[in-house]
Structure formats: C-alpha cells, structure tokens
Motif scaffolding. Structure first.
Motif, PDB file in Angstrom:
ATOM      1  N   ILE A 191       0.843  -1.149   0.034  1.00  0.00           N
ATOM      2  CA  ILE A 191       0.061   0.017  -0.278  1.00  0.00           C
ATOM      3  C   ILE A 191       0.974   1.218  -0.035  1.00  0.00           C
ATOM      4  CG2 ILE A 191      -1.797   1.394   1.309  1.00  0.00           C
ATOM      5  CD1 ILE A 191      -2.968  -1.124   0.039  1.00  0.00           C
ATOM      6  N   ASP A 192       1.881   1.333   0.866  1.00  0.00           N
ATOM      7  CA  ASP A 192       2.750   2.552   0.882  1.00  0.00           C
ATOM      8  C   ASP A 192       3.347   2.792  -0.567  1.00  0.00           C
ATOM      9  OD1 ASP A 192       2.483   2.738   3.793  1.00  0.00           O
ATOM     10  OD2 ASP A 192       4.169   1.609   4.177  1.00  0.00           O
ATOM     11  N   ARG A 193       3.933   1.713  -1.259  1.00  0.00           N
ATOM     12  CA  ARG A 193       4.390   1.806  -2.495  1.00  0.00           C
ATOM     13  C   ARG A 193       3.505   2.327  -3.476  1.00  0.00           C
ATOM     14  NH1 ARG A 193       6.842  -3.056  -0.787  1.00  0.00           N
ATOM     15  NH2 ARG A 193       5.699  -4.332  -2.065  1.00  0.00           N
ATOM     16  N   LEU A 194       2.162   1.785  -3.270  1.00  0.00           N
ATOM     17  CA  LEU A 194       1.004   2.339  -4.247  1.00  0.00           C
ATOM     18  C   LEU A 194       0.806   3.985  -3.984  1.00  0.00           C
ATOM     19  CD1 LEU A 194      -1.498  -0.747  -4.321  1.00  0.00           C
ATOM     20  CD2 LEU A 194      -0.127  -0.004  -6.212  1.00  0.00           C
ATOM     21  N   ILE A 195       0.856   4.263  -2.890  1.00  0.00           N
ATOM     22  CA  ILE A 195       0.532   5.556  -2.378  1.00  0.00           C
ATOM     23  C   ILE A 195       1.703   6.400  -3.112  1.00  0.00           C
ATOM     24  CG2 ILE A 195       0.501   7.398  -0.593  1.00  0.00           C
ATOM     25  CD1 ILE A 195      -0.640   5.142   1.112  1.00  0.00           C
ATOM     26  N   SER A 206      -7.580   1.614  -2.402  1.00  0.00           N
ATOM     27  CA  SER A 206      -8.529   0.832  -1.780  1.00  0.00           C
ATOM     28  C   SER A 206      -8.271   0.891  -0.157  1.00  0.00           C
ATOM     29  CB  SER A 206      -8.625  -0.772  -1.972  1.00  0.00           C
ATOM     30  OG  SER A 206      -8.558  -0.711  -3.220  1.00  0.00           O
ATOM     31  N   LEU A 207      -8.236   2.361   0.295  1.00  0.00           N
ATOM     32  CA  LEU A 207      -8.334   2.612   1.853  1.00  0.00           C
ATOM     33  C   LEU A 207      -9.043   3.979   1.996  1.00  0.00           C
ATOM     34  CD1 LEU A 207      -4.375   2.480   2.842  1.00  0.00           C
ATOM     35  CD2 LEU A 207      -6.080   0.924   3.551  1.00  0.00           C
ATOM     36  N   SER A 208      -9.366   4.124   3.133  1.00  0.00           N
ATOM     37  CA  SER A 208     -10.214   5.253   3.455  1.00  0.00           C
ATOM     38  C   SER A 208      -9.110   6.771   3.196  1.00  0.00           C
ATOM     39  CB  SER A 208     -10.542   5.184   4.858  1.00  0.00           C
ATOM     40  OG  SER A 208      -9.585   5.277   5.701  1.00  0.00           O
ATOM     41  N   PRO A 209      -9.585   7.684   2.908  1.00  0.00           N
ATOM     42  CA  PRO A 209      -8.929   8.791   2.884  1.00  0.00           C
ATOM     43  C   PRO A 209      -7.984   9.197   3.877  1.00  0.00           C
ATOM     44  CG  PRO A 209     -10.894   9.379   1.817  1.00  0.00           C
ATOM     45  CD  PRO A 209     -11.196   7.955   2.477  1.00  0.00           C
ATOM     46  N   SER A 210      -8.776   9.087   5.152  1.00  0.00           N
ATOM     47  CA  SER A 210      -8.052   9.334   6.577  1.00  0.00           C
ATOM     48  C   SER A 210      -6.835   8.153   6.673  1.00  0.00           C
ATOM     49  CB  SER A 210      -8.804   9.107   7.894  1.00  0.00           C
ATOM     50  OG  SER A 210      -9.534   8.075   7.697  1.00  0.00           O
ATOM     51  N   ALA A 211      -6.910   7.000   6.274  1.00  0.00           N
ATOM     52  CA  ALA A 211      -5.840   6.229   6.290  1.00  0.00           C
ATOM     53  C   ALA A 211      -4.611   6.332   5.425  1.00  0.00           C
ATOM     54  CB  ALA A 211      -6.319   4.617   5.953  1.00  0.00           C
ATOM     55  N   VAL A 212      -5.075   7.068   4.203  1.00  0.00           N
ATOM     56  CA  VAL A 212      -4.178   7.491   3.444  1.00  0.00           C
ATOM     57  C   VAL A 212      -3.383   8.792   4.040  1.00  0.00           C
ATOM     58  CG1 VAL A 212      -3.676   8.494   1.248  1.00  0.00           C
ATOM     59  CG2 VAL A 212      -5.345   6.489   1.280  1.00  0.00           C
ATOM     60  N   LEU A 213      -4.061   9.572   4.668  1.00  0.00           N
ATOM     61  CA  LEU A 213      -3.614  10.811   5.200  1.00  0.00           C
ATOM     62  C   LEU A 213      -2.570  10.080   6.263  1.00  0.00           C
ATOM     63  CD1 LEU A 213      -3.327  13.676   6.054  1.00  0.00           C
ATOM     64  CD2 LEU A 213      -5.107  13.327   7.324  1.00  0.00           C
ATOM     65  N   ARG A 214      -2.922   9.171   6.875  1.00  0.00           N
ATOM     66  CA  ARG A 214      -1.845   9.053   8.019  1.00  0.00           C
ATOM     67  C   ARG A 214      -0.749   8.315   7.525  1.00  0.00           C
ATOM     68  NH1 ARG A 214      -6.829   7.323  10.420  1.00  0.00           N
ATOM     69  NH2 ARG A 214      -6.576   5.067   9.523  1.00  0.00           N
TER      70      ARG A 214
END
Length: 80
Positions: free
Chosen positions: A7-11, A31-39
């Motif tokens: 997921i980190d690599r995709l971000i 495929s994560l919530s926006p708040s999870a991406v922000l964190r």
C-alpha cells in the motif's frame, strides 16, 4: 523506518505520478479510506521517505531550449 508495504508503494507511485492528487483520489486507487491514506502519507513524510514536493518545469516553456554539460581535460599544457 519499517519496510514499505504494498500500500505504501502504491501511495508513493500515485504521488510521483501526480503530487497534487487528493487523499480521496489516492484512497480510490489503493482501496483505503482517505483518513488512512493521510496517516500513511504523514508517516512517510515524518520518516523521510517523502523528502519534499516539487514542480517539474518544462525547460522550453521558460525559454531554456538546451542544457549541455561539458567536461574538458587537458593532456599537456604549455606556456606558448
């Protein structure tokens, strides 16, 4: 810093393609919530994985057509 997961690599890939992407846009891609991406982005910034955000400028758009780097090496030097 712990190892980057998928997921980190995709971000990171998403941010490299479009540094102005919103957390909502990235969250749809990974495929994560926006708040999870922000964190996750905040953690990547805090640990130095993300160093900075920059703008890439087309040289032609600002009047820079060609950049050349030259390296000159003299074998012999004389005073004449």
């Amino acid at each position: 810093m712990e190892a980057l997961d998928k997921i980190d690599r995709l971000i990171l890939r998403s941010l490299q393609a479009d540094g102005r992407a919103t957390y909502d846009q990235i969250s749809e891609q990974v495929s994560l919530s926006p708040s999870a991406v922000l964190r996750r982005v905040k953690r990547l910034e805090d640990t130095g994985v993300i160093d900075r955000y920059v703008a890439l400028v087309k040289p032609e758009a600002v009047g820079l057509g060609l950049t050349a780097y030259l390296n000159v090496r003299l074998e012999k030097h004389t005073e004449s």
